[in-house]
Motif scaffolding. Structure first.
Motif, PDB file in Angstrom:
ATOM      1  N   ARG A  95       0.868  -1.435   0.053  1.00  0.00           N
ATOM      2  CA  ARG A  95       0.095  -0.025  -0.154  1.00  0.00           C
ATOM      3  C   ARG A  95       0.775   1.345  -0.052  1.00  0.00           C
ATOM      4  O   ARG A  95       1.923   1.374   0.727  1.00  0.00           O
ATOM      5  N   ILE A  96       0.410   2.099  -0.602  1.00  0.00           N
ATOM      6  CA  ILE A  96       1.124   3.752  -0.853  1.00  0.00           C
ATOM      7  C   ILE A  96       0.051   4.671  -0.396  1.00  0.00           C
ATOM      8  O   ILE A  96      -0.830   4.675  -1.166  1.00  0.00           O
ATOM      9  N   GLY A  97       0.012   5.078   0.868  1.00  0.00           N
ATOM     10  CA  GLY A  97      -0.923   5.852   1.549  1.00  0.00           C
ATOM     11  C   GLY A  97      -2.489   5.121   1.350  1.00  0.00           C
ATOM     12  O   GLY A  97      -2.675   4.218   1.514  1.00  0.00           O
ATOM     13  N   PRO A  98      -3.082   6.006   0.506  1.00  0.00           N
ATOM     14  CA  PRO A  98      -4.699   5.441   0.412  1.00  0.00           C
ATOM     15  C   PRO A  98      -4.541   4.586  -0.861  1.00  0.00           C
ATOM     16  O   PRO A  98      -5.717   3.946  -0.949  1.00  0.00           O
ATOM     17  N   LEU A  99      -3.661   4.503  -1.466  1.00  0.00           N
ATOM     18  CA  LEU A  99      -3.555   3.531  -2.767  1.00  0.00           C
ATOM     19  C   LEU A  99      -3.374   1.883  -2.226  1.00  0.00           C
ATOM     20  O   LEU A  99      -2.658   1.844  -1.417  1.00  0.00           O
TER      21      LEU A  99
END
Length: 146
Positions: A95-99
């Motif tokens: 995951r990258i932040g909200p992604l």
């Protein structure tokens, strides 16, 4: 050495770019529903719909207006989509932040189709960008009359 392309050649590059982006848009729009449950704040399905919209816009733009800016936009859209497919095939980014984590180390027909279409669109758009960048600009000097 400058790359010379005729008017017909530029139209072929525009059509190749638009076709590749249109296929990319179709595949992402078609797959979006299957990925709605992947992710949290922003689902992978939402990202696929966004990609479909952006690729559609870039395809339409390059058909209507072919200049340095639109060639660059088309290239960036196609190349970023191709880069994302390859990145998430080979690397488990997480995951990258909200992604969401979009790692998917397998190939299937629609993924292959999108990859090829994005590659064709990126190559054609880059060629169009190089050709238009090298083209001389014809500007009238203020002292010249029409």
């Amino acid at each position: 050495m400058p790359l010379a392309v005729s008017g017909v050649g530029l139209w072929l590059l525009r059509l190749l770019t638009a076709a590749g982006l249109a296929v990319d848009a179709y595949v992402h729009a078609d797959l979006a529903g299957r990925y709605d449950l992947v992710g949290g704040d922003i689902s992978q399905g939402t990202l696929f719909r966004l990609e479909a919209a952006v690729a559609s816009f870039a395809a339409l733009l390059i058909l209507l207006i072919a200049n340095r800016i639109t060639w660059a936009i088309a290239f960036l859209v196609a190349a970023s989509a191709l880069g994302a497919i390859l990145l998430y095939f080979y690397v488990d980014v997480g995951r990258i932040g909200p992604l969401p984590n979009m790692y998917e180390p397998l190939w299937y027909s629609q993924k292959t189709t999108a990859t090829v279409a994005e590659g064709v669109a990126a190559a054609a758009a880059l060629t169009g960008l190089v050709v238009t960048w090298q083209a001389p600009r014809h500007r009238r000097k203020p002292s010249e009359s029409p």
